[in-house]
Write an enzyme that holds these catalytic residues in place. Sequence first.
Site, PDB file in Angstrom:
ATOM      1  N   ARG A  26      34.138  44.755  32.855  1.00 40.26           N
ATOM      2  CA  ARG A  26      33.361  44.465  31.583  1.00 40.26           C
ATOM      3  C   ARG A  26      31.982  43.822  32.075  1.00 40.26           C
ATOM      4  NH1 ARG A  26      38.309  43.663  30.360  1.00 40.26           N
ATOM      5  NH2 ARG A  26      39.079  44.524  28.294  1.00 40.26           N
ATOM      6  N   ASP A  94      45.222  48.143  41.576  1.00 40.43           N
ATOM      7  CA  ASP A  94      44.702  48.552  42.901  1.00 40.43           C
ATOM      8  C   ASP A  94      45.617  48.531  44.170  1.00 40.43           C
ATOM      9  OD1 ASP A  94      44.572  45.628  43.470  1.00 40.43           O
ATOM     10  OD2 ASP A  94      42.832  45.579  42.403  1.00 40.43           O
ATOM     11  N   HIS A 111      50.086  47.745  33.730  1.00 45.62           N
ATOM     12  CA  HIS A 111      49.419  48.940  33.798  1.00 45.62           C
ATOM     13  C   HIS A 111      49.363  49.957  34.620  1.00 45.62           C
ATOM     14  CE1 HIS A 111      46.412  46.052  31.325  1.00 45.62           C
ATOM     15  NE2 HIS A 111      47.527  46.230  30.768  1.00 45.62           N
ATOM     16  N   SER A 186      40.431  38.114  31.724  1.00 46.43           N
ATOM     17  CA  SER A 186      39.527  37.960  30.534  1.00 46.43           C
ATOM     18  C   SER A 186      40.413  37.581  29.435  1.00 46.43           C
ATOM     19  CB  SER A 186      38.747  38.815  30.024  1.00 46.43           C
ATOM     20  OG  SER A 186      39.405  40.232  29.965  1.00 46.43           O
TER      21      SER A 186
END
Length: 241
Positions: A26, A94, A111, A186
């Site tokens: 973002r 990651d 995810h 976030s």
Amino acid sequence: MVEEADVIAGFTGAGISTESGVPDFRSPDSPWLKNRPIPFEAFVRSEEARREAWRRKFVMDDLYRGARPNRGHRAIASLVESGRMPAVITQNIDGLHQASGIAEDRVIELHGNGTYAACLSCGRRHELAWVRARFEQTGDGPRCEACDGIVKSATISFGQSMPELPLRKSVRLAMTCDLFLVVGSSLVVHPAASLPVMAKENGARLVIVNRDPTPLDGIADLVIHGEIGPVLSGFIPDREA
């Protein structure tokens, strides 16, 4: 507050990895804005979309190929090693929590994982080195060696169903912890962002460590807006600092 907790649910987002050189999603200049992930439906439907998805994937991989766990990852690993954090729930793809020394079964990946690929038909794992070699040779997305199915990065794309088992494990941890520790998220992506609310409503204390404000700051017991490495470095054993 963390020192007093018996069962800590760790929850991490992109912000924990920026110190390692992994870009978040973002920031105004984020390379993800130029290399947005291809939606799942398009990936499955179109060979052209699959080619573009793999091109973007390898562009992003090259940007943070040398990424290593940072102070935030090592602090979380220390809490897991202490036995007070049964697992860390992560939105990240990651693999840096595993690289920090946390066992695979203690990392709940909501995810998916971008460090390997999988067949959408039979689930067979394919290593990225093999995928990239095939892609660079043919220019097309590779097919599964076992069943000729479509091979995709083992991440959850937009429009793809969330994996049920990680979500169930996350809910169970949120409902049984006495402290829910958010680091670098976030808290705007659902259903993941509902987990801190579940924990809070079930009596857990909520601590949020994030550079920017989040929508859940108002219900948290403690909010720290700052860089994650310096904030969490006190949890790293002296031998690893």
